[in-house]
Structure formats: structure tokens, C-alpha cells
Design a protein around this motif. Sequence first.
Motif, PDB file in Angstrom:
ATOM      1  N   PHE A 105       0.877  -1.176   0.000  1.00 53.60           N
ATOM      2  CA  PHE A 105       0.000   0.000   0.000  1.00 53.60           C
ATOM      3  C   PHE A 105       0.909   1.219   0.000  1.00 53.60           C
ATOM      4  O   PHE A 105       1.519   1.544   1.011  1.00 53.60           O
ATOM      5  N   THR A 107       1.401   4.895   0.161  1.00 50.59           N
ATOM      6  CA  THR A 107       0.652   6.085   0.595  1.00 50.59           C
ATOM      7  C   THR A 107       0.814   7.236  -0.393  1.00 50.59           C
ATOM      8  O   THR A 107      -0.092   8.064  -0.520  1.00 50.59           O
ATOM      9  N   VAL A 110      -1.788   6.934  -3.169  1.00 52.65           N
ATOM     10  CA  VAL A 110      -3.119   7.254  -2.659  1.00 52.65           C
ATOM     11  C   VAL A 110      -3.272   8.761  -2.468  1.00 52.65           C
ATOM     12  O   VAL A 110      -4.314   9.343  -2.793  1.00 52.65           O
ATOM     13  N   HIS A 166      -2.238   4.971   6.695  1.00 52.22           N
ATOM     14  CA  HIS A 166      -3.003   4.047   5.864  1.00 52.22           C
ATOM     15  C   HIS A 166      -4.477   4.087   6.250  1.00 52.22           C
ATOM     16  O   HIS A 166      -5.361   4.157   5.381  1.00 52.22           O
ATOM     17  N   ASP A 167      -4.755   4.048   7.546  1.00 53.79           N
ATOM     18  CA  ASP A 167      -6.143   4.039   8.019  1.00 53.79           C
ATOM     19  C   ASP A 167      -6.875   5.303   7.569  1.00 53.79           C
ATOM     20  O   ASP A 167      -8.002   5.240   7.075  1.00 53.79           O
ATOM     21  N   GLN A 170      -7.325   5.352   3.708  1.00 56.44           N
ATOM     22  CA  GLN A 170      -8.316   4.373   3.281  1.00 56.44           C
ATOM     23  C   GLN A 170      -9.730   4.911   3.491  1.00 56.44           C
ATOM     24  O   GLN A 170     -10.602   4.759   2.631  1.00 56.44           O
ATOM     25  N   GLN A 171      -9.933   5.569   4.626  1.00 59.54           N
ATOM     26  CA  GLN A 171     -11.243   6.167   4.903  1.00 59.54           C
ATOM     27  C   GLN A 171     -11.573   7.256   3.883  1.00 59.54           C
ATOM     28  O   GLN A 171     -12.701   7.327   3.373  1.00 59.54           O
ATOM     29  N   ALA A 173     -10.382   7.533   0.845  1.00 61.92           N
ATOM     30  CA  ALA A 173     -10.585   6.917  -0.469  1.00 61.92           C
ATOM     31  C   ALA A 173     -11.984   6.302  -0.579  1.00 61.92           C
ATOM     32  O   ALA A 173     -12.645   6.407  -1.621  1.00 61.92           O
ATOM     33  N   GLU A 174     -12.441   5.672   0.497  1.00 57.48           N
ATOM     34  CA  GLU A 174     -13.783   5.091   0.502  1.00 57.48           C
ATOM     35  C   GLU A 174     -14.839   6.175   0.384  1.00 57.48           C
ATOM     36  O   GLU A 174     -15.820   6.024  -0.359  1.00 57.48           O
ATOM     37  N   VAL A 179     -11.619   3.690  -4.284  1.00 55.86           N
ATOM     38  CA  VAL A 179     -10.879   2.530  -3.785  1.00 55.86           C
ATOM     39  C   VAL A 179     -10.437   1.630  -4.928  1.00 55.86           C
ATOM     40  O   VAL A 179      -9.322   1.092  -4.934  1.00 55.86           O
ATOM     41  N   GLU A 183      -6.680   0.297  -5.752  1.00 62.94           N
ATOM     42  CA  GLU A 183      -6.351  -1.134  -5.792  1.00 62.94           C
ATOM     43  C   GLU A 183      -5.631  -1.500  -7.082  1.00 62.94           C
ATOM     44  O   GLU A 183      -4.685  -2.293  -7.068  1.00 62.94           O
TER      45      GLU A 183
END
Length: 386
Positions: A105, A107, A110, A166-167, A170-171, A173-174, A179, A183
Motif C-alpha cells: 500500500f 501512501t 493514494v 493508511h487508516d 483508506q477512509q 478513499a472510501e 478505492v 487497488e
Amino acid sequence: MGNEIVIEYINTSAALDKCVSELEQAPELAFDLEFDKNNYAYGFNLCLIQIATRDRCYIIDPMAQLKLEPLFRILEKPEVLKVVHSPGEDLRLLHSLRCYPKNLFDTQVVIRLLNHEKISLGDALENVLGITADKKLQRSNWMKRPLTDEQIKYAANDVLHLLPMHDALQQQAEAKGIVNFIEEELKFLETTIHEDGDKENFLKESELTSMSDYHQYVLNGLLKVRDTAAQRINKPPSWVAPNDKIRDVVYGKEQLSSFLDWPGLHPAVRTPKFKSELIKTYSELTEAAKDLSKKSKTVFLTAAQRHEKAQQKEESEKLREVIFKPIQQELERLYGEHAAKYILGDGVVGRLLRKEMQLREIKENYRREVIMKTAAALNIDISAYL
């Protein structure tokens, strides 16, 4: 947060065995490398491996003659998430050591897709987590031992906050619905294998495209001699003999007879013996290259060719404005200015217009689909670029 995490410096086999045993239980980890690439020693050298879990940070010292294969196997486990930041050079080095990490992953990728303008680790920590990073040891000599407490702390800080980042990412991106973009981007991290470079070529890309065959051959031969000497004394090639002097010899602006008087020579080569060997090699190189062209590969256009090129550029700019500019503007509206540049930047547009690539050559499916979907919504025909 950094004060809550235990930091361990690993420089013995027993400590590494314990570290590996603990890491084998971790469902996720963050890692980073410190390396030296012809800064203080010859070649591409692994100096430190930093690995963080949620509650521990391990600073592993490969220069302590540790067997790293068990650690590499953990990095290769596909079921374990590994969070990294801009790992290109780290992966290149690990691949050269026959370690191929899986389930990465990145960062930085992202952050780009989340429309951040600044993408360095320091900027990411500040913008995502509100943490200010100290980067004053970025150019530290990681080959030198013992490491200072400040170096160990600096190395740890490169991974301590990656799992919380990351956490948070990820939030975001969602929430933004990207997402699937992420990926697909991350899939390429573990499927791209970095091969060793051509060890017989020491020329820059610009030299390969502009210098004559003769000058390329002679310069490459002299640089190879310098590289061999650098490897022998374990010093960066630039420490052995200065680049500009070697190039001046190739173009007849400098004579090897004055070699011992050159500034910037390493003591190991400032000897009559090395000078004699260099003169002999230079003579052999020029003799072998005598039938090669001395004509520069730089292309000089005629007035008519310059006029034609100007017309082509003008036409290309018209197409950019009519076809691709509206698509880029719509992508900015949908995803933000910086994410739009990542999906369809000016560089890619330029290559499409110059017929140097086609849209189908973009490796990420989502980018192609987003560009085509946006063009269709705007009723813009891009079939000529597919």
C-alpha cells in the motif's frame, strides 16, 4: 504516538530471530529502507531496514552481517499488508537482493489520487496526520557505524506513522469512491520487477542521444575504467576522478599527461602506475574507435524544417485545446486538480498528440476508462488516439 511505540535496534542474530518471530504474528506492517547509492561507498548498498507494527518498531542493521532471508519471507507474504511511501528505489534494491514484497500500500499513490498537491512523506504526515517531520538527516551517512541515537530516531520516524496514515487514507478513499482506482495502482507495485541496469553502459541518456559513436565508445571505456577502480577501493566513482576532466579528455580539451595534477583525484589513483594504465587504455580505445563516426547525433533543423515543425506544433496546440483540455477540466471538476493531472497529465497528452503513444498503452484500466467515459460524456471523439 511515537512515544507509545517501542523502538528496538536489531544488530545480532538472536535479536533478529526474536524480531522475525514477533513479525510473523503481525497482520500488517510498515517498512522503509535506508541505503547508500554511490554517496559514501561504491554501488547500491542496503544500510537499514525499518519495520513498524502497531506497537513496535524494529531498526534492523544489515551491516551487522545478519541473515535476512527469514525477514524477506515476511515481506513476501501476500496475506500481510505492507504500508510504504514512494518505494521505487527500495523495491529496486530489494529485487536486486532477490526479495519481492507482496501486498503493498503506497501512501504516495493514494495521496496523489486524493488530490494532494504535495506528496513527500513529510508533507503527507503534516497534511494527513498533523505531524511535523524532521528531515535534517535525510542525507546522513548511513554506511557509518556506530549509528547515532538521532539517526535511529530519524529512521524510525520514517515508518512509525505509516499504519495510522493508511487508516486515514483508506477512509478518505472510501468516502471519495476511488478505492478501485487505488487497488489497481497498487497491483502494479508487486507485479513490476526491477531489473539490474546495464553494467556495461556508463553513459547518461543525453549522451547516448547526442554524442557521436566515436565519443560514446571512448567515454564509456574510460568511465568503465573509473568504475572498476571505484569498486576496488569501495568509493563512489565521482570520488575517484571528476566527470568533467574525463569528458574533456575525450573531446581533446584535456591531456592525460597532466593526470596527476587533476584536482579531485582519489589518492588511490593518483599514482604513476594508474596514470600509465589509463593512458594505455585510452590509446586502445581510440584505436578501436577510429572507424566510428565523429559526427554529433544532435539534429540541427533547416529553416524549412523549423517552419514545418512550428506548424505541427500550432496544429497540435489547437487539438489540445479542442479535444484534451475539456477532458482535463472535467476530470478536475470530478476528482480535483492534482488527481486529474495524475490521471491525464500534460505529458501524456503531449505524447498522444505527437503519436508517440495511444490511450490503450496506459497500463491502468481505470485511467483509460475514466478518460474515455469523460470524453463520451462531453461528446468528444478521441477514437484517433485509442
